[in-house]
Scaffold this motif. Structure first.
Motif, PDB file in Angstrom:
ATOM      1  N   TYR A  17      -1.944  -7.891  -4.303  1.00 11.06           N
ATOM      2  CA  TYR A  17      -2.746  -9.084  -4.050  1.00 11.06           C
ATOM      3  C   TYR A  17      -1.932 -10.344  -4.312  1.00 11.06           C
ATOM      4  O   TYR A  17      -2.045 -11.325  -3.590  1.00 11.06           O
ATOM      5  CB  TYR A  17      -4.019  -9.058  -4.913  1.00 11.06           C
ATOM      6  CG  TYR A  17      -4.891  -7.864  -4.589  1.00 11.06           C
ATOM      7  CD1 TYR A  17      -5.760  -7.893  -3.512  1.00 11.06           C
ATOM      8  CD2 TYR A  17      -4.818  -6.694  -5.349  1.00 11.06           C
ATOM      9  CE1 TYR A  17      -6.548  -6.801  -3.195  1.00 11.06           C
ATOM     10  CE2 TYR A  17      -5.598  -5.601  -5.046  1.00 11.06           C
ATOM     11  CZ  TYR A  17      -6.471  -5.655  -3.967  1.00 11.06           C
ATOM     12  OH  TYR A  17      -7.235  -4.564  -3.660  1.00 11.06           O
ATOM     13  N   TRP A  18      -1.111 -10.315  -5.369  1.00 15.00           N
ATOM     14  CA  TRP A  18      -0.242 -11.469  -5.625  1.00 15.00           C
ATOM     15  C   TRP A  18       0.706 -11.663  -4.448  1.00 15.00           C
ATOM     16  O   TRP A  18       1.000 -12.772  -4.042  1.00 15.00           O
ATOM     17  CB  TRP A  18       0.595 -11.248  -6.897  1.00 15.00           C
ATOM     18  CG  TRP A  18      -0.210 -11.174  -8.147  1.00 15.00           C
ATOM     19  CD1 TRP A  18      -1.381 -11.832  -8.410  1.00 15.00           C
ATOM     20  CD2 TRP A  18       0.084 -10.391  -9.321  1.00 15.00           C
ATOM     21  NE1 TRP A  18      -1.822 -11.509  -9.673  1.00 15.00           N
ATOM     22  CE2 TRP A  18      -0.948 -10.645 -10.258  1.00 15.00           C
ATOM     23  CE3 TRP A  18       1.126  -9.534  -9.683  1.00 15.00           C
ATOM     24  CZ2 TRP A  18      -0.970 -10.055 -11.518  1.00 15.00           C
ATOM     25  CZ3 TRP A  18       1.113  -8.948 -10.934  1.00 15.00           C
ATOM     26  CH2 TRP A  18       0.071  -9.202 -11.842  1.00 15.00           C
ATOM     27  N   ALA A  19       1.172 -10.546  -3.911  1.00 16.27           N
ATOM     28  CA  ALA A  19       2.133 -10.637  -2.812  1.00 16.27           C
ATOM     29  C   ALA A  19       1.444 -10.939  -1.482  1.00 16.27           C
ATOM     30  O   ALA A  19       2.119 -11.153  -0.475  1.00 16.27           O
ATOM     31  CB  ALA A  19       2.935  -9.340  -2.719  1.00 16.27           C
ATOM     32  N   GLY A  20       0.114 -10.944  -1.492  1.00 15.74           N
ATOM     33  CA  GLY A  20      -0.613 -11.278  -0.269  1.00 15.74           C
ATOM     34  C   GLY A  20      -0.789 -10.128   0.699  1.00 15.74           C
ATOM     35  O   GLY A  20      -0.933 -10.346   1.894  1.00 15.74           O
ATOM     36  N   TYR A  21      -0.771  -8.885   0.181  1.00 11.94           N
ATOM     37  CA  TYR A  21      -1.006  -7.744   1.065  1.00 11.94           C
ATOM     38  C   TYR A  21      -2.504  -7.499   1.178  1.00 11.94           C
ATOM     39  O   TYR A  21      -3.146  -7.087   0.213  1.00 11.94           O
ATOM     40  CB  TYR A  21      -0.344  -6.470   0.513  1.00 11.94           C
ATOM     41  CG  TYR A  21       1.159  -6.517   0.425  1.00 11.94           C
ATOM     42  CD1 TYR A  21       1.890  -7.541   1.038  1.00 11.94           C
ATOM     43  CD2 TYR A  21       1.863  -5.533  -0.263  1.00 11.94           C
ATOM     44  CE1 TYR A  21       3.269  -7.583   0.950  1.00 11.94           C
ATOM     45  CE2 TYR A  21       3.254  -5.566  -0.355  1.00 11.94           C
ATOM     46  CZ  TYR A  21       3.945  -6.601   0.249  1.00 11.94           C
ATOM     47  OH  TYR A  21       5.304  -6.633   0.156  1.00 11.94           O
ATOM     48  N   LYS A  22      -3.001  -7.688   2.367  1.00  8.29           N
ATOM     49  CA  LYS A  22      -4.442  -7.576   2.575  1.00  8.29           C
ATOM     50  C   LYS A  22      -4.955  -6.160   2.291  1.00  8.29           C
ATOM     51  O   LYS A  22      -6.117  -5.941   1.971  1.00  8.29           O
ATOM     52  CB  LYS A  22      -4.786  -7.972   4.006  1.00  8.29           C
ATOM     53  CG  LYS A  22      -6.079  -8.732   4.075  1.00  8.29           C
ATOM     54  CD  LYS A  22      -6.317  -9.373   5.422  1.00  8.29           C
ATOM     55  CE  LYS A  22      -7.720  -9.943   5.393  1.00  8.29           C
ATOM     56  NZ  LYS A  22      -8.712  -9.378   6.156  1.00  8.29           N
ATOM     57  N   SER A  23      -4.075  -5.176   2.422  1.00  9.51           N
ATOM     58  CA  SER A  23      -4.469  -3.787   2.207  1.00  9.51           C
ATOM     59  C   SER A  23      -4.722  -3.491   0.735  1.00  9.51           C
ATOM     60  O   SER A  23      -5.324  -2.491   0.389  1.00  9.51           O
ATOM     61  CB  SER A  23      -3.365  -2.862   2.700  1.00  9.51           C
ATOM     62  OG  SER A  23      -2.210  -3.040   1.887  1.00  9.51           O
ATOM     63  N   GLY A  24      -4.208  -4.365  -0.132  1.00  6.24           N
ATOM     64  CA  GLY A  24      -4.322  -4.092  -1.561  1.00  6.24           C
ATOM     65  C   GLY A  24      -3.423  -2.963  -2.020  1.00  6.24           C
ATOM     66  O   GLY A  24      -3.549  -2.491  -3.155  1.00  6.24           O
ATOM     67  N   GLN A  25      -2.525  -2.528  -1.151  1.00  3.14           N
ATOM     68  CA  GLN A  25      -1.648  -1.400  -1.484  1.00  3.14           C
ATOM     69  C   GLN A  25      -0.183  -1.847  -1.497  1.00  3.14           C
ATOM     70  O   GLN A  25       0.224  -2.640  -0.656  1.00  3.14           O
ATOM     71  CB  GLN A  25      -1.793  -0.284  -0.442  1.00  3.14           C
ATOM     72  CG  GLN A  25      -3.188   0.285  -0.318  1.00  3.14           C
ATOM     73  CD  GLN A  25      -3.631   1.022  -1.570  1.00  3.14           C
ATOM     74  OE1 GLN A  25      -2.884   1.808  -2.127  1.00  3.14           O
ATOM     75  NE2 GLN A  25      -4.838   0.747  -2.026  1.00  3.14           N
TER      76      GLN A  25
ATOM     77  N   LEU B 137      -1.473  -2.044  -9.121  1.00  4.09           N
ATOM     78  CA  LEU B 137      -2.867  -2.399  -8.857  1.00  4.09           C
ATOM     79  C   LEU B 137      -3.057  -3.860  -8.450  1.00  4.09           C
ATOM     80  O   LEU B 137      -3.734  -4.152  -7.472  1.00  4.09           O
ATOM     81  CB  LEU B 137      -3.732  -2.077 -10.075  1.00  4.09           C
ATOM     82  CG  LEU B 137      -3.675  -0.628 -10.585  1.00  4.09           C
ATOM     83  CD1 LEU B 137      -4.600  -0.445 -11.778  1.00  4.09           C
ATOM     84  CD2 LEU B 137      -4.044   0.354  -9.484  1.00  4.09           C
ATOM     85  N   GLU B 138      -2.472  -4.782  -9.214  1.00  2.52           N
ATOM     86  CA  GLU B 138      -2.695  -6.207  -8.937  1.00  2.52           C
ATOM     87  C   GLU B 138      -1.643  -6.784  -8.002  1.00  2.52           C
ATOM     88  O   GLU B 138      -1.918  -7.698  -7.218  1.00  2.52           O
ATOM     89  CB  GLU B 138      -2.680  -7.019 -10.250  1.00  2.52           C
ATOM     90  CG  GLU B 138      -3.521  -6.456 -11.383  1.00  2.52           C
ATOM     91  CD  GLU B 138      -5.011  -6.634 -11.185  1.00  2.52           C
ATOM     92  OE1 GLU B 138      -5.407  -7.272 -10.184  1.00  2.52           O
ATOM     93  OE2 GLU B 138      -5.782  -6.115 -12.012  1.00  2.52           O
TER      94      GLU B 138
END
Lengths: 461, 225
Positions: A297-305, A293-294
């Protein structure tokens, strides 16, 4: 002394630092040094300016001070409705003050902030569901932990925990060799009972990439064996990764966002390298929260997936039961009253409440819901890293009373708990209060009642 | 005096009110960050909208959420208070007459008895909101003078307006007081937490999107608020 040798603003990146911390029994020296630790006010002020944006600022500002969040919090309820435990008060008197004072706070203030952020909130996010404005204080406490971590005000165990992730890319000191050896060992152990059982490592294009929690490898490797047996029975085409095999994140509990990123990236790299159809986590709540889930975003994936579709272990179990890959022997279903511990991280914050009930319908005859349940369930009492922090043992144990009473009310004798933190908390509450319950992950439970296809049975001796 | 209060000052109040709220909304939306908030706002729009609407609508309905159901007293208080606050001034006959006189437009108006009831509802529930701030420890610890001030700013136009409408002694005084306190309220809204008249929707919508996009909305049935 602005920076201690053990307690300082530097995260743990080397074995020497890590060993020094581990040698400091119960963190005595560490907390002593914390009394002298300077607050870097300029850095704190800059951090707030750069990261505390309209969402959190609005939450802090528009809070109507209505107190409707109070009884949403298990700590408020269990501590005799102590007003100091009202979530809005806890966050306003810590993060609210820091923002108001633009970071101009001192050591004792920060120690109080640390104690509040880790011993009075498990980031279960329940209060956010009860605030008419949708003010999620769990999220704010997560954010606050990040500010604390950057200033060096973090519980000793979590400084170590995030260091483990930085050094081993696992929450414990389990190396890649240890992991691969454990896989081989568990495979060997099953040779007689389960001929042909494999723990396939680094197989490309498998249907499932299984990720684990390092403590399983270090303390109860039979969990890995059980997972392998169930995949074997279900006929899954699965694999584990030699690198990026661990998907937990004590760094999330610590608020060490840089380590969070490092950790999930190794897992995502393994997904990209092995290209499985899906990734599946073990029975762990915060692992799912962190990596599925999180993490994007930490990895910087704009898709959130994440790079491939990820599922929690319970999703796989429900699917396997539904499709008949795993068949339950009706005679061996649990007859005793049983209840289910809804983990905050994958039920409230992951939407898997129905999946859990679906599993129950296959394995238990006398299922008793806790009250409240599903998204509204209370934290086990050990979430957010609290289980592992010695400094707050007393507060943690007090919090367990909530879960104890909830369980007692159901009359259940068995608590199914597919989450490591919940499982630990419930084990500890039984050890403290002796209420006569047992607690279990799904794997051993399923193994006790699954029908084994003829061709997989060992040859008659 | 009357001319000034209902002329330039009224215009100024409305200007501050609307511009202030627009600034609030723009600042809020611009401050959202998919990476800091960890919500992919623009990537899964349908799930986001669904989550946001569900979050807003559930909470707008009396007893629409578990919180509203488990605290019926407070729920009634909150809804009586807010329904009166929002609907009375907009649909009051006296206000409509002024609008019609000036611009020649008018809309549905409330019968006087209904408007009176709603107004009394606002005042009575405000009294209870004050009492619970004093009586309940979990509210008291959060309460400061600022909270009482905001309640006073909010309720003052209703008390003064009600007295003026009842033609009590000192009609002119109450009328002027009503206009001034109303203008104070309009001006205060964007600068204080009364700005929740728009930020409620944004904040609720944001958390709804968080749940709808990231925290389970794409897998489960959506959060049961």
């Amino acid at each position: 002394m602005p920076e201690g040798r053990l307690c300082n603003k530097k995260p743990v990146d080397s074995m020497e630092q890590l060993q020094a911390l581990l040698d400091d029994r119960r963190g005595l020296k560490y907390y002593e040094e914390m009394n002298e630790l300077d607050v870097d006010r300029a850095a704190l002020s800059t951090a707030i300016q750069n990261t505390c944006k309209s969402r959190i600022r609005t939450w802090l500002e528009i809070c109507a001070h209505c107190g409707l969040c109070a009884d949403a919090c298990p700590y408020y309820l269990v501590n005799n409705r102590d007003p100091k435990q009202v979530p809005a008060h806890k966050i306003q008197s810590t993060l609210g003050e820091i923002v108001k004072r633009k970071g101009d706070v001192d050591n004792s203030f920060m120690q109080n902030v640390m104690d509040t952020a880790w011993s009075k909130c498990t980031c279960c996010n329940r209060c956010g569901m009860y605030c008419p404005f949708g003010i999620d204080m769990g999220i704010m406490f997560g954010y606050l932990r990040g500010l604390c971590f950057a200033q060096g005000f973090v519980p000793w165990e979590l400084k170590i925990g995030s260091g483990m992730h930085r050094i081993f890319r696992a929450q414990m000191d389990v190396t890649q060799e240890d992991w691969v050896e454990t896989c081989a060992w568990m495979e060997e152990e099953q040779e007689d009972d389960w001929p042909g059982l494999k723990i396939p490592i680094d197989v490309e294009g498998a249907d499932l990439l299984y990720t684990v929690n390092a403590r399983e490898v270090k303390h109860y490797p039979e969990d890995l064996a059980e997972a392998a047996i169930l995949f074997h029975i279900a006929g899954e085409n699965w694999t584990v990764a030699s690198e990026g095999w661990e998907a937990t994140s004590l760094s999330m509990f610590a608020g060490d966002w840089a380590a969070c990123k490092m950790q999930v990236e190794t897992v995502y790299d393994s997904m990209k390298r092995l290209k499985p159809k899906r990734m599946i986590t073990t029975e762990c709540g915060h692992m799912y929260r962190a990596t599925v889930l999180e993490g994007p975003y930490w990895a910087g994936y704009k898709s959130g997936q994440p790079p491939v579709e990820c599922i929690h272990y319970v999703e796989w179990v429900a699917e396997a039961l539904r499709t008949g890959k795993l068949k339950i022997d009706p005679a061996r279903k649990i007859k005793e009253p049983v209840t289910y511990q809804d983990s905050c991280n994958y039920i409230r914050n992951g939407g898997l409440g129905d999946i859990a009930r679906e599993i129950i319908s296959y394995v238990a005859e006398d299922f008793r819901e806790m009250t409240p349940n599903r998204e509204h369930n209370f934290c086990c009492g050990g979430g957010g890293g609290l289980n592992g922090i010695g400094r707050y043992r007393e507060q943690r144990n007090k919090g367990l009373e909530m879960k104890r009473d909830q369980i007692l009310e159901t009359g259940a004798k068995i608590v199914i708990s597919p989450c490591h933190n919940c499982w630990d908390a419930i084990r500890d509450l039984e050890e403290i209060f002796h209420i006569g319950i047992s607690w279990t992950f799904l794997k051993p439970l399923l193994l006790s009642m699954v029908e084994v296809p003829e061709h997989l049975k060992p040859p008659e001796q | 005096m009357y001319k000034f209060l209902t002329g330039p000052l009224l215009w100024l109040s409305f200007l501050i009110f609307f511009v202030g709220l627009i600034v609030r909304v723009v600042w809020y939306v611009r401050g959202l960050s998919w990476q800091l908030d960890r919500v992919a706002y623009t990537e899964h729009v349908a799930y986001g909208i669904k989550g946001a609407l569900r979050s807003i609508v559930s909470w707008l309905l009396p007893f629409g959420t578990r919180r509203w159901k488990t605290r019926p007293g407070m729920t009634i208080l909150v809804f009586v208070f807010h329904i009166g606050l929002v609907f009375t001034p907009i649909f009051l006959l006296a206000h409509n007459i002024i609008v019609q006189e000036r611009w020649g437009i008018s809309w549905f108006t409330l019968p006087g008895s209904v408007a009176d009831t709603l107004t009394i509802g606002v005042i009575v529930s405000a009294v209870f909101l004050v009492l619970r701030r004093i009586a309940f420890p979990e509210v008291r610890i959060l309460t400061s003078a600022y909270d009482y001030l905001l309640l006073a700013i909010t309720v003052a136009p209703f008390v003064t307006g009600f007295l003026a409408s009842q033609k009590v002694a000192g009609y002119d005084f109450w009328l002027y007081a009503h206009i001034i306190t109303g203008e104070i309220m309009l001006i205060a809204i964007p600068f204080t937490k009364l700005s929740h008249i728009v930020l409620f929707f944004l904040s609720r919508g944001q958390l709804g999107m968080d749940y709808g996009i990231k925290r389970g909305g794409m897998k489960g049935k959506g959060l049961a608020w």
